[in-house]
Scaffold this motif. Structure first.
Motif, PDB file in Angstrom:
ATOM      1  N   GLU A   6      29.952  49.872 141.875  1.00 58.73           N
ATOM      2  CA  GLU A   6      28.999  49.550 140.809  1.00 58.73           C
ATOM      3  C   GLU A   6      28.165  48.325 141.187  1.00 58.73           C
ATOM      4  O   GLU A   6      26.942  48.309 141.021  1.00 58.73           O
ATOM      5  N   ASN A   7      28.812  47.318 141.722  1.00 61.77           N
ATOM      6  CA  ASN A   7      28.126  46.099 142.145  1.00 61.77           C
ATOM      7  C   ASN A   7      27.150  46.390 143.292  1.00 61.77           C
ATOM      8  O   ASN A   7      26.028  45.884 143.301  1.00 61.77           O
ATOM      9  N   SER A   8      27.558  47.202 144.231  1.00 57.21           N
ATOM     10  CA  SER A   8      26.697  47.568 145.358  1.00 57.21           C
ATOM     11  C   SER A   8      25.444  48.299 144.866  1.00 57.21           C
ATOM     12  O   SER A   8      24.330  48.009 145.307  1.00 57.21           O
ATOM     13  N   ILE A   9      25.628  49.236 143.945  1.00 62.09           N
ATOM     14  CA  ILE A   9      24.500  49.979 143.388  1.00 62.09           C
ATOM     15  C   ILE A   9      23.532  49.019 142.703  1.00 62.09           C
ATOM     16  O   ILE A   9      22.327  49.048 142.950  1.00 62.09           O
ATOM     17  N   CYS A  22      17.896  47.081 134.179  1.00 61.73           N
ATOM     18  CA  CYS A  22      18.753  47.863 135.062  1.00 61.73           C
ATOM     19  C   CYS A  22      20.157  47.899 134.474  1.00 61.73           C
ATOM     20  O   CYS A  22      20.766  46.852 134.255  1.00 61.73           O
ATOM     21  N   ASN A  23      20.647  49.101 134.204  1.00 61.52           N
ATOM     22  CA  ASN A  23      21.990  49.262 133.677  1.00 61.52           C
ATOM     23  C   ASN A  23      22.695  50.331 134.495  1.00 61.52           C
ATOM     24  O   ASN A  23      22.207  51.453 134.620  1.00 61.52           O
ATOM     25  N   ILE A  24      23.827  49.958 135.061  1.00 64.64           N
ATOM     26  CA  ILE A  24      24.640  50.886 135.836  1.00 64.64           C
ATOM     27  C   ILE A  24      25.838  51.235 134.968  1.00 64.64           C
ATOM     28  O   ILE A  24      26.642  50.359 134.635  1.00 64.64           O
ATOM     29  N   ILE A  25      25.964  52.502 134.600  1.00 63.02           N
ATOM     30  CA  ILE A  25      27.020  52.939 133.699  1.00 63.02           C
ATOM     31  C   ILE A  25      28.007  53.794 134.484  1.00 63.02           C
ATOM     32  O   ILE A  25      27.654  54.842 135.022  1.00 63.02           O
TER      33      ILE A  25
END
Length: 106
Positions: A6-9, A22-25
């Motif tokens: 998730e952090n890498s993305i 930017c939201n990574i779910i």
């Protein structure tokens, strides 16, 4: 706390696209995977870089940026890529992902 994938993305998308939002779910918990998996994600990203870019090109940009994650660990990636104008027009809302049907059309 962000997990490694998730952090890498998030880092890659923020560095390349300088998004306004930017939201990574991590949606892995909605699927038949081990607890704390990082296999299914939804990316919601708003960037001026998407101005005058068709939706398919926005997806190509994101898929290219996340090529390593998609090859090594991410099984599914849902992408919501909007221009700032589109984001405002949507009232800054995103449709929830459907429940997992178990694959193979079940």
């Amino acid at each position: 706390m962000l997990k490694p994938i998730e952090n890498s993305i998030k880092r890659k998308l923020e560095t390349a696209l300088r998004p306004l939002y930017c939201n990574i779910i991590n949606e892995s918990h909605m699927h038949n995977v081990p607890k704390d998996s990082e296999t299914h994600f939804k990316v919601v990203i708003v960037s001026e870089r998407f101005n005058k870019q068709p939706l398919i090109e926005r997806h190509r940009i994101i898929n290219e940026l996340l090529q390593v994650e998609l090859q090594e660990s991410v099984h599914a990636l849902s992408i919501v890529a909007k221009t700032p104008e589109q984001w405002e027009a949507s009232n800054k809302t995103v449709t929830a992902s459907p429940a997992c049907r178990g694959g193979f059309g079940k």
